[in-house]
Each structure stands twice: as C-alpha cells, then as structure tokens.
Design an enzyme around this catalytic site. Structure first.
Site, mmCIF file in Angstrom:
data_model
loop_
_atom_site.group_PDB
_atom_site.id
_atom_site.type_symbol
_atom_site.label_atom_id
_atom_site.label_comp_id
_atom_site.label_asym_id
_atom_site.label_seq_id
_atom_site.Cartn_x
_atom_site.Cartn_y
_atom_site.Cartn_z
ATOM 1 N N GLY A 188 37.606 32.480 35.216
ATOM 2 C CA GLY A 188 36.425 33.296 35.030
ATOM 3 C C GLY A 188 36.253 33.812 33.621
ATOM 4 C CD GLN A 293 35.940 40.442 43.013
ATOM 5 O OE1 GLN A 293 36.107 40.246 44.207
ATOM 6 N NE2 GLN A 293 36.964 40.522 42.164
ATOM 7 C CG HIS A 315 42.259 34.063 40.921
ATOM 8 N ND1 HIS A 315 42.676 35.349 41.159
ATOM 9 C CD2 HIS A 315 41.582 34.102 39.748
ATOM 10 C CE1 HIS A 315 42.279 36.134 40.175
ATOM 11 N NE2 HIS A 315 41.601 35.403 39.311
ATOM 12 C CB THR A 351 42.624 15.783 29.912
ATOM 13 O OG1 THR A 351 42.711 14.963 28.750
ATOM 14 C CG2 THR A 351 42.738 14.923 31.155
ATOM 15 C CB CYS A 433 41.496 43.523 34.224
ATOM 16 S SG CYS A 433 41.187 41.860 34.854
#
Length: 497
Positions: A188, A293, A315, A351, A433
């Site tokens: 993100g 979210q 995730h 890649t 965070c």
C-alpha cells in the site's frame, strides 16, 4: 497389516501437546493442520494460517489401493500439529498423518476448543489479517514449479504470465475496473506514493488531503515540498469525516490532486468518497483514495465512486504482506517512481512477484461482505457498555464505518495499559504504524477528542475467524480487569501525571 493396525502403531508413538506447547511449536515453524469439517469451520471459526485437509481425503490416502496422496505429504520433516473438533479425533488424525509418512505429526490435547482457549483472541485485523490457507495454496506453485520470469519468451514463462494476467483480472473484478487499469506494487505504501509522487503536472501547485490519512499519504505529500508543491489539510468533523463543502472551498486552479482515504484504519469511519470525487471531477482535479481498509470488506465500484486512483493492499484482505495494487483510470497520466525494465505498463519496473500477485488475486476472488462482522462488532460494543455502564465512548461514526471496526475509549484507564494487563487479547490502541507512541492518537485529536479520552482508546477489529464466543469472552476479560481488586496495578491517566 490392516489400516486399523497401522493406525494403532502410529498412535502408540504419538506425543500429544498441550495447547501452550502447540502454540510455542507454531511460533518455531510447526505447521498447523485443520481437519475439522466445513460445517465446523463455519460454525466455530477458521484457524488463521492453518492448512485445511478434508477428513475424507485423509481417509482415502490411508487406503493403499486408492493411489491417492496428499500434496503436503512430501514435507515429511516438518512438525505437523493437528486440530480437530475433539481431542480424540485430533489424535486419530495425527496418527493417520504419521501412517502416511508425516512422522512428526502430533495433536493438541483437547482439540479445537482447548486450542482456541489457549490462544489470545485476535482483534487486530486492521493491522494485518492471517493469510487464508486457500490463498497460500494458490500461490505456492509459483514459488516452486512455475518459477519462470513472466516477461520471458520461452515455455517456462507461459504459465507465470497467464497467472499474472488472471490475477490482474481478479483484482480488477473486485473493484469494478478493467484489468489493464491495475498496476501491481509491493504494498500500500508504494501504491500511495506512486499515486501522489507519480502524478504528472507542472512544478508547483497544491495537493489536498486530510490530517487523518495513513502516513504513506502524508509523507508522500511532504516529500514534494522541495518541488514547490504545498499541501492543504482539510478539517474533519467529530466522526472523522471530510465535509464536501470544505473540499469545494479548497480547490482552485493550482490544485493538482485530492487524496482522501476510503475508510480510516483506527475508527473505521467511511468517507463520502462519491460526493468528494464528484467535486474534484467538476474542477478537473485527479482524485485518489486509499482503499486499504475497504477493499475486500465492503463493495467497491470505481466508476460508481468516480475515483481516478485507488490503492488496494493484500495483507488487509487475507493475502501476504508485500503485495498491493494501484488502480489507474484509463487516461490518468502518471510517471514511474521505480525505473528499470518498464513492467506493469511502464509504471512499476522490476520483475513481477507472480506468487504474491496470485495470492492477491485469489484473495480478491474470495472476498465477501462483512455482514456478520457488523453483528459481532455491535455485540462487542453492547457487551462492553453493559459490563461497564457509563464508561464506554464510541470514537467514529455510529453507522458509516467498517463492518469489523470498533474504536472505544474507556474512562479511567489508558488503552495501552489495559491491553498490557489483558494478554488474552491481541489488539491495539490505534494504527500499527503509530503503535508504541505514548501520545494521543493524531486521528482522534483531529476529531476533537480530548487527550484524556484519546489515551483511553482501544481499537478492536474483527475478521473472518472471529466468533461470538470470542467476542463475549473479550468483553468479559476487559471488564473484569477494570473492576478487579488488582486494578491498582494498572496506571490511570491521572496517576500517570
């Protein structure tokens, strides 16, 4: 020997584990195996991170005449810990795995219920979600068998290339986009940075956002200051929402971009994105929303929302960490922030990580509305209010918020001290965070929440595996800790001064 004889021998050498021993073993790399029925999984909840093996499949593998093998049976040296509905069933299933060659298989004494009681109740799904076992199984072949570079021109590239484009379509379908509008990223933060720093425009100008955004957005905006680009921060109301009138007043001919998140990770408050994006469009301004979210939790249609850029994070929706995507509406001009071979339509060189892209695509396909989470979320709030009358205060919008998000402040206690005193619950006081900072949440402060109440906040976020039993137990544990005779061991805001 008959099958019964084989099982008897395997069971005789079985060393069963207590729930605490099993939990320690999984932290050290043991593989958790769920051999309950589908109905039991739906009724009692999923086991986060477990491999699901159907009982019928295991029974067929015990029959040497069937010719069937479990794909997992090649990993013979890894410890396997079996969970069934009851302890006896678990030991029989573990013996079955040992009988087909998984010599380190064992089980948990007491089965599923004992395991769930021993594990902390996980109420931090907004920080990260467990990887869905189906997502893991879909991704694994692209780490082993299908390892080719999807950009190569030989046979080894064919299946990785097909898988990459199939995953792109799955993510696009989740949000009502076209596959060619999906750019895979490493998460993100990268997607947000690409949306903000990659916007093509003249030197100078203004970006409009809000103070309750994720740090990835706020820091990306600040990083453009040396290019003469300034940031306007819109105020939020007591629920954390931006007013369309405030956005209208903030836009002018210098505005380059508006970036307003779809829903806040701390309070769950959902922004009026459709109205905000319509205002930006009337002014000819590009609109970005961070949907980390909301993607996979509530329905999203980019055309209905009217956004030009939208961030998706793996995730947060049962895919692994390290994978995300940015929706880029056709015609929106961006320049890359990572340079190289020009992959992802020239917007994200490097890649491609096919395995993680497959994981994200599979998670997108498996996503389902969180209708039952609304019921469980409201039950948790009701139980806390019932057990702690007059002390519980909701932070965030009462109705327009994420299905599984409950942010409450409890009078007379710091949130982080309460969670430290109740290790049976894994939750947080705010965004991961910012976790660890002993200051009021910036999000709650921007909403006008007084510092003392902000310090008492708990963020309790639910997911697919959350059960009603866990909700009731969590509320009881929190209330008991607050009302117990040992309350003196917990520091209150007044005492902390």
């Amino acid at each position: 020997m008959s099958i019964d004889d084989v099982l008897a021998v395997a069971r005789a050498g079985l060393r069963r584990l207590t729930p605490a021993e099993a939990a320690e073993a999984t932290r050290n790399g043991a593989r958790l195996v769920d051999i309950r029925t589908q109905l039991q999984r739906q009724t009692d909840g999923e086991l986060p991170g477990a491999i699901v093996i159907e009982r019928n499949d295991l029974e067929r593998c015990l029959d040497p005449t069937s010719g069937e093998r479990l794909p997992e049976a090649t990993e013979k040296d890894i410890p396997w810990i079996v969970i069934c509905d009851q302890g006896d069933s678990s030991s029989l299933a573990a013996a079955s795995l040992r009988a087909i060659g998984l010599r380190n298989a064992t089980d948990v004494i007491g089965g599923f219920q004992a395991w769930k009681q021993a594990r902390p109740i996980y109420l931090d799904h907004n920080a990260t979600t467990p990887v869905d076992p189906r997502v893991l199984q879909a991704a694994l072949p692209y780490l082993t068998q299908h390892f080719g570079n999807p950009s190569s021109s030989h046979a080894y590239a064919a299946e990785p290339h097909r898988a990459l484009e199939r995953s792109r379509t799955q993510v696009a379908d989740l949000i009502g986009a076209r596959p060619e509008e999906i750019v895979f990223t490493a998460g993100g933060s990268e997607a947000d940075t690409l949306a903000i720093c990659g916007l093509r425009g003249r030197r100078g100008g203004t970006i409009v956002t809000q103070p309750t955004e994720h740090p990835a957005v706020l820091q990306a905006c600040r990083s453009l200051e040396d290019q003469g680009i300034t940031t306007t921060y819109l105020p939020v109301d007591e629920y954390g929402r931006v007013s369309p009138d405030d956005l209208e007043a903030a836009l002018d001919e210098r505005t380059l971009l508006v970036s307003i998140m779809h829903a806040n990770s701390e309070t769950g408050t959902i922004q009026p994105i459709r109205e905000l994006a319509a205002i930006a469009r009337r002014h000819g301004v590009v609109f970005h929303t961070d949907a980390a979210q909301t993607a996979g939790k509530i329905p999203i249609d980019v055309d209905e929302l009217g956004v030009d850029l939208l961030t998706v994070v793996g995730h947060k929706m049962y895919a692994p960490k390290g994978i995300g995507a940015l929706y880029v509406r056709a015609g929106t001009q961006l320049r890359p922030i990572i340079h190289g071979g020009g992959q992802e339509g020239g917007l994200r060189s490097g890649t491609e990580n096919v395995a993680l892209a497959v994981a994200l695509g599979t998670a997108a396909e498996l996503a389902r509305p969180g209708d039952d989470l609304v019921r469980l979320r409201d039950l948790l709030q009701h139980e806390l209010e019932r057990l702690l009358p007059g002390r519980v205060h909701l932070n965030g919008h009462p109705t327009d918020r994420l299905p599984g998000t409950l942010n409450v402040s409890i009078d007379g206690i710091r949130g982080r001290d309460l969670l430290a005193a109740v290790p049976e619950i894994a939750a947080s006081t705010g965004s991961a965070c910012h976790e660890g900072a002993d200051t009021p949440s910036a999000v709650l402060s921007a909403m006008g929440v007084p510092p003392e109440r902000a310090l008492g906040a708990l963020r309790l976020t639910l997911g697919r595996s959350t059960t009603e039993h866990e909700i009731r137990r969590a509320a009881k544990l929190l209330a008991e800790r607050l009302t117990s005779s040992s309350r003196a061991a917990v520091t209150t805001p007044q005492e902390a001064r």
